[in-house]
Design a protein around this motif. Structure first.
Motif, PDB file in Angstrom:
ATOM      1  N   GLU A 371       0.051  -4.234   9.832  1.00  0.00           N
ATOM      2  CA  GLU A 371      -0.391  -2.705  10.687  1.00  0.00           C
ATOM      3  C   GLU A 371       0.857  -2.160  10.517  1.00  0.00           C
ATOM      4  OE1 GLU A 371      -1.919  -3.716  14.464  1.00  0.00           O
ATOM      5  OE2 GLU A 371      -3.837  -4.484  13.451  1.00  0.00           O
ATOM      6  N   GLU A 372       2.098  -2.570  10.955  1.00  0.00           N
ATOM      7  CA  GLU A 372       3.341  -1.902  11.074  1.00  0.00           C
ATOM      8  C   GLU A 372       3.578  -1.368   9.608  1.00  0.00           C
ATOM      9  OE1 GLU A 372       4.903  -1.062  14.092  1.00  0.00           O
ATOM     10  OE2 GLU A 372       3.000  -1.596  14.701  1.00  0.00           O
ATOM     11  N   LEU A 373       3.499  -2.352   8.860  1.00  0.00           N
ATOM     12  CA  LEU A 373       3.967  -1.494   7.364  1.00  0.00           C
ATOM     13  C   LEU A 373       2.925  -0.746   6.830  1.00  0.00           C
ATOM     14  CD1 LEU A 373       4.703  -5.038   5.610  1.00  0.00           C
ATOM     15  CD2 LEU A 373       6.374  -3.286   5.865  1.00  0.00           C
ATOM     16  N   GLN A 374       1.817  -0.843   7.006  1.00  0.00           N
ATOM     17  CA  GLN A 374       0.780   0.414   6.664  1.00  0.00           C
ATOM     18  C   GLN A 374       1.121   1.696   7.418  1.00  0.00           C
ATOM     19  OE1 GLN A 374      -2.725  -1.622   7.824  1.00  0.00           O
ATOM     20  NE2 GLN A 374      -3.037  -2.294   5.603  1.00  0.00           N
ATOM     21  N   GLU A 375       1.456   1.565   8.792  1.00  0.00           N
ATOM     22  CA  GLU A 375       1.966   2.709   9.711  1.00  0.00           C
ATOM     23  C   GLU A 375       3.177   3.106   8.776  1.00  0.00           C
ATOM     24  OE1 GLU A 375       1.677   5.667  12.402  1.00  0.00           O
ATOM     25  OE2 GLU A 375       0.149   3.920  12.086  1.00  0.00           O
ATOM     26  N   ALA A 376       4.018   2.449   8.587  1.00  0.00           N
ATOM     27  CA  ALA A 376       5.611   3.035   7.883  1.00  0.00           C
ATOM     28  C   ALA A 376       5.185   3.618   6.563  1.00  0.00           C
ATOM     29  CB  ALA A 376       6.173   1.761   7.791  1.00  0.00           C
ATOM     30  N   ALA A 377       4.146   3.169   5.981  1.00  0.00           N
ATOM     31  CA  ALA A 377       3.967   4.004   4.518  1.00  0.00           C
ATOM     32  C   ALA A 377       3.096   5.316   4.856  1.00  0.00           C
ATOM     33  CB  ALA A 377       3.172   2.686   3.709  1.00  0.00           C
ATOM     34  N   LYS A 378       2.929   5.761   6.005  1.00  0.00           N
ATOM     35  CA  LYS A 378       1.931   6.711   6.093  1.00  0.00           C
ATOM     36  C   LYS A 378       2.820   7.883   5.637  1.00  0.00           C
ATOM     37  CE  LYS A 378      -1.702   5.423   9.539  1.00  0.00           C
ATOM     38  NZ  LYS A 378      -2.185   5.707  10.695  1.00  0.00           N
ATOM     39  N   GLY A 379       2.261   9.016   4.750  1.00  0.00           N
ATOM     40  CA  GLY A 379       3.178  10.123   4.534  1.00  0.00           C
ATOM     41  C   GLY A 379       3.671   9.843   3.168  1.00  0.00           C
ATOM     42  N   HIS A 380       3.547   8.690   2.630  1.00  0.00           N
ATOM     43  CA  HIS A 380       4.219   8.276   1.298  1.00  0.00           C
ATOM     44  C   HIS A 380       3.111   7.851   0.335  1.00  0.00           C
ATOM     45  CE1 HIS A 380       8.121   8.780   2.769  1.00  0.00           C
ATOM     46  NE2 HIS A 380       7.876   8.141   4.141  1.00  0.00           N
ATOM     47  N   GLU A 381       1.660   8.262   0.493  1.00  0.00           N
ATOM     48  CA  GLU A 381       0.604   7.893  -0.427  1.00  0.00           C
ATOM     49  C   GLU A 381       1.045   8.198  -1.806  1.00  0.00           C
ATOM     50  OE1 GLU A 381      -0.748   8.180   3.916  1.00  0.00           O
ATOM     51  OE2 GLU A 381       0.466   9.422   2.505  1.00  0.00           O
ATOM     52  N   ASP A 382       1.925   9.259  -2.130  1.00  0.00           N
ATOM     53  CA  ASP A 382       2.391   9.259  -3.512  1.00  0.00           C
ATOM     54  C   ASP A 382       3.026   8.113  -4.037  1.00  0.00           C
ATOM     55  OD1 ASP A 382       4.308   9.946  -1.456  1.00  0.00           O
ATOM     56  OD2 ASP A 382       5.172  11.436  -2.931  1.00  0.00           O
ATOM     57  N   LYS A 383       3.765   7.422  -3.326  1.00  0.00           N
ATOM     58  CA  LYS A 383       4.402   6.119  -3.925  1.00  0.00           C
ATOM     59  C   LYS A 383       3.736   4.783  -3.399  1.00  0.00           C
ATOM     60  CE  LYS A 383       8.587   8.837  -2.083  1.00  0.00           C
ATOM     61  NZ  LYS A 383       9.529   8.849  -1.189  1.00  0.00           N
ATOM     62  N   VAL A 384       3.253   4.718  -2.212  1.00  0.00           N
ATOM     63  CA  VAL A 384       2.512   3.346  -1.901  1.00  0.00           C
ATOM     64  C   VAL A 384       1.009   3.549  -2.257  1.00  0.00           C
ATOM     65  CG1 VAL A 384       1.968   1.617  -0.218  1.00  0.00           C
ATOM     66  CG2 VAL A 384       4.312   2.951  -0.193  1.00  0.00           C
ATOM     67  N   LEU A 385       0.615   2.725  -3.067  1.00  0.00           N
ATOM     68  CA  LEU A 385      -1.043   2.561  -3.542  1.00  0.00           C
ATOM     69  C   LEU A 385      -1.689   1.957  -2.394  1.00  0.00           C
ATOM     70  CD1 LEU A 385      -3.243   3.095  -5.364  1.00  0.00           C
ATOM     71  CD2 LEU A 385      -2.562   1.081  -6.387  1.00  0.00           C
ATOM     72  N   GLU A 386      -1.278   0.815  -1.738  1.00  0.00           N
ATOM     73  CA  GLU A 386      -2.034  -0.396  -0.833  1.00  0.00           C
ATOM     74  C   GLU A 386      -1.027  -1.320  -0.287  1.00  0.00           C
ATOM     75  OE1 GLU A 386      -6.161  -2.669  -0.664  1.00  0.00           O
ATOM     76  OE2 GLU A 386      -5.131  -2.564  -2.617  1.00  0.00           O
ATOM     77  N   ILE A 387      -1.242  -1.673   0.732  1.00  0.00           N
ATOM     78  CA  ILE A 387      -0.435  -2.669   1.414  1.00  0.00           C
ATOM     79  C   ILE A 387      -1.774  -3.522   1.912  1.00  0.00           C
ATOM     80  CG2 ILE A 387       0.995  -3.633   3.118  1.00  0.00           C
ATOM     81  CD1 ILE A 387       2.366  -0.826   3.087  1.00  0.00           C
ATOM     82  N   ARG A 388      -1.633  -4.840   1.496  1.00  0.00           N
ATOM     83  CA  ARG A 388      -2.745  -5.980   1.902  1.00  0.00           C
ATOM     84  C   ARG A 388      -2.269  -7.257   2.146  1.00  0.00           C
ATOM     85  NH1 ARG A 388      -2.877  -3.924  -3.522  1.00  0.00           N
ATOM     86  NH2 ARG A 388      -2.187  -5.578  -4.809  1.00  0.00           N
ATOM     87  N   GLY A 389      -2.952  -7.999   2.661  1.00  0.00           N
ATOM     88  CA  GLY A 389      -2.744  -9.396   2.811  1.00  0.00           C
ATOM     89  C   GLY A 389      -3.482  -9.993   3.998  1.00  0.00           C
ATOM     90  N   LYS A 390      -3.091 -11.404   3.966  1.00  0.00           N
ATOM     91  CA  LYS A 390      -3.599 -12.249   4.978  1.00  0.00           C
ATOM     92  C   LYS A 390      -2.677 -13.284   5.578  1.00  0.00           C
ATOM     93  CE  LYS A 390      -8.411 -11.945   4.945  1.00  0.00           C
ATOM     94  NZ  LYS A 390      -9.038 -11.531   6.141  1.00  0.00           N
ATOM     95  N   GLY A 391      -2.580 -13.070   6.751  1.00  0.00           N
ATOM     96  CA  GLY A 391      -1.462 -14.016   7.313  1.00  0.00           C
ATOM     97  C   GLY A 391      -0.149 -13.496   7.082  1.00  0.00           C
ATOM     98  N   LEU A 392       0.928 -14.186   6.685  1.00  0.00           N
ATOM     99  CA  LEU A 392       2.239 -13.710   6.251  1.00  0.00           C
ATOM    100  C   LEU A 392       2.241 -13.959   4.974  1.00  0.00           C
ATOM    101  CD1 LEU A 392       4.195 -14.976   9.125  1.00  0.00           C
ATOM    102  CD2 LEU A 392       4.243 -12.783   8.426  1.00  0.00           C
ATOM    103  N   MET A 393       1.221 -13.583   3.982  1.00  0.00           N
ATOM    104  CA  MET A 393       1.076 -13.121   2.546  1.00  0.00           C
ATOM    105  C   MET A 393       0.676 -11.831   2.236  1.00  0.00           C
ATOM    106  SD  MET A 393      -0.824 -15.618  -0.112  1.00  0.00           S
ATOM    107  CE  MET A 393      -0.672 -15.589  -1.890  1.00  0.00           C
ATOM    108  N   ILE A 394       1.652 -11.071   2.317  1.00  0.00           N
ATOM    109  CA  ILE A 394       1.293  -9.491   2.199  1.00  0.00           C
ATOM    110  C   ILE A 394       1.931  -9.106   0.813  1.00  0.00           C
ATOM    111  CG2 ILE A 394       2.017  -7.440   3.320  1.00  0.00           C
ATOM    112  CD1 ILE A 394       2.276  -8.900   5.968  1.00  0.00           C
ATOM    113  N   GLY A 395       1.414  -8.080   0.428  1.00  0.00           N
ATOM    114  CA  GLY A 395       1.552  -7.213  -1.053  1.00  0.00           C
ATOM    115  C   GLY A 395       1.672  -6.034  -0.565  1.00  0.00           C
TER     116      GLY A 395
END
Length: 457
Positions: A371-395
């Motif tokens: 959730e925190e990474l997704q929040e940090a990426a807001k406003g940078h949608e031109d660079k970040v396509l997606e942040i996804r994962g389960k547990g502590l396996m995040i891409g």
């Protein structure tokens, strides 16, 4: 009598090697090293990689770090971090590609290995070694469903090789279905299941009988089963990662894994789960099979199985499948698989995971991290396509490879190690120790946010 100059040269060379070895062993023994010693270690490391290991590693490190930091040499580690030879600390979000689930040098794992080492390091190969039997029983208790018998290996690719051979012996079928973007290792059998052409092409032809279908496409999986059956090439097994790791942290569609299980049952094929990266608590359950409520016929383990202290791996299979090895247990063997030190490490690792509830912690901390990474990426949608994962396996997937490289460089410079995945260069992985603190998570997120704001499209 003439002087044998070649012998003198050889003796002098041996003397030099002995001096060199003693110098290195003395450095290993030290708790602290000086700046001069750090500089010597750095020079020897860089020169050694260039002249005797593979200079390609130096070129790679230059592409993912800033300026001269490509020569960063790791020297010590603890908890969720490691230090380079100059004492700079990094939060490790690469985690050795997912081996440090219980942390770097977990004291309970280190103690178990050290205690075993004081008594016996390796086994005779002929007598019955107790820790192998004990670890196998523990695995039967904690793995999903009726998985019962274990065979021990030294690495993930060896676990996959063992699973493929066991599947072939079970039914004498020779066709395997793997998936696109899959990574199962780089030895010839496991490479046959791996999907990336760059790794495969130089070694063709690989093991015959492998088909690749799109990961997540249950209709294509069904059609492939039907075609294989119609042409007399019945499927021995489907091998897949419940969550694709090197493919870019790709999550399966809802009910996909259950659908594959049903197809395997319908067509008499085995289901092999490669949990080398997803196992041992990484995804929020002890095994991703538990996460998706699917029981495979064979499960492959490695990476974190040795607690980040020993190389160790295993397959665990149902009795009906494994019993094809009962008549001759020497049909598939390995000298070091299941050795006492590796088994001690694995036993202690499982103990830590259960006692400290690290799978549950991975789910909790991982949810916050995502959730925190997704929040940090807001406003940078031109660079970040997606942040996804389960547990502590995040891409974290970017629109371009170049953005991922720049983010990796920037984060490393600020003390956070991340790296891309082997099949999908646009995705960097976040796979820290399951013991990572919230404070360390916040530092990683703030570093990511800071770097992201400075990277150009």
């Amino acid at each position: 009598m003439g002087i044998d100059l070649s012998r003198e040269a050889t003796n002098e060379q041996k003397h030099n090697v002995t001096d060199y070895i003693n110098k290195v062993l003395n450095l290993i023994e030290k708790e602290q090293i000086s700046e001069e010693e750090a500089a010597w270690i750095t020079k020897e490391t860089v020169d050694g990689f260039r002249e005797h290991v593979n200079p390609g590693f130096l070129a790679y490190r230059k592409t993912v770090t800033k300026d001269g930091q490509f020569a960063a040499v790791e020297w010590s580690d603890n908890g969720a971090c490691f230090k380079d030879v100059n004492g700079k600390e990094y939060i490790d979000c690469l985690g050795g590609f997912g081996i440090y689930n219980v942390g770097h040098r977990n004291p309970k794992v280190v103690k178990a290995v050290t205690d075993q080492l004081k008594r016996q390091a390796l086994h005779s190969q002929d007598l019955l070694d107790p820790l192998r039997a004990i670890l196998a029983k523990i695995l039967a208790d904690i793995t999903p469903g009726d998985l019962k018998y274990a065979f021990f290996t030294n690495s993930g690719t060896e676990s996959v090789e063992a699973a493929l051979k066991l599947a072939k012996m079970y039914s004498e079928r020779t066709t395997f279905i793997s998936t696109t973007r899959a990574f199962h290792g780089k030895s010839l059998g496991s490479l046959s299941g791996t999907a990336k052409g760059m790794f495969r092409k130089p070694f063709l032809p690989l093991i015959p009988g492998f088909r690749h279908v799109p990961f997540g496409d249950i209709d294509m999986m069904r059609k492939t089963f039907e075609v294989c059956t119609s042409v007399g090439e019945d499927v021995a097994a489907v091998i897949l990662e419940p969550i694709q790791g090197e493919g870019g942290i790709i999550l399966p569609p809802e009910n996909y894994l259950k659908g594959v299980r049903e197809l395997c049952d319908q067509f008499g094929a085995l289901l092999i789960f490669d949990e080398v990266q997803t196992g041992m608590g990484r995804t929020g359950k002890m095994f991703a099979a538990d996460l998706y409520e699917v029981v495979p016929d064979i499960i492959c383990l490695a990476k974190a199985f040795g607690g980040g202290v020993m190389p160790a791996g295993a397959i665990v299979a149902k009795e009906e499948v494994f019993k094809s090895w009962f008549p001759n247990p020497f049909m598939h063997t390995t000298t070091f698989g299941g050795n006492p030190l590796a088994c001690a490490a694995a036993i202690a690792t499982i103990g830590v995971l259960i006692e400290e509830k690290l799978p549950e912690r991975a789910a909790e901390v991982g949810g916050y991290f995502l959730e925190e990474l997704q929040e940090a990426a807001k406003g940078h949608e031109d660079k970040v396509l997606e942040i996804r994962g389960k547990g502590l396996m995040i891409g974290i997937e970017f629109h371009k490879d170049e953005i991922g490289y720049e983010v990796s460089k920037g984060m490393f410079d600020l003390g956070v190690l991340v790296a891309g995945t082997l099949i999908n260069s646009k995705t960097i992985r976040i796979e820290p120790a399951l013991t990572i603190s919230y404070e360390e998570v916040d530092k990683v997120v703030s570093t990511f946010k800071q770097v992201l704001s400075t990277v150009k499209e």
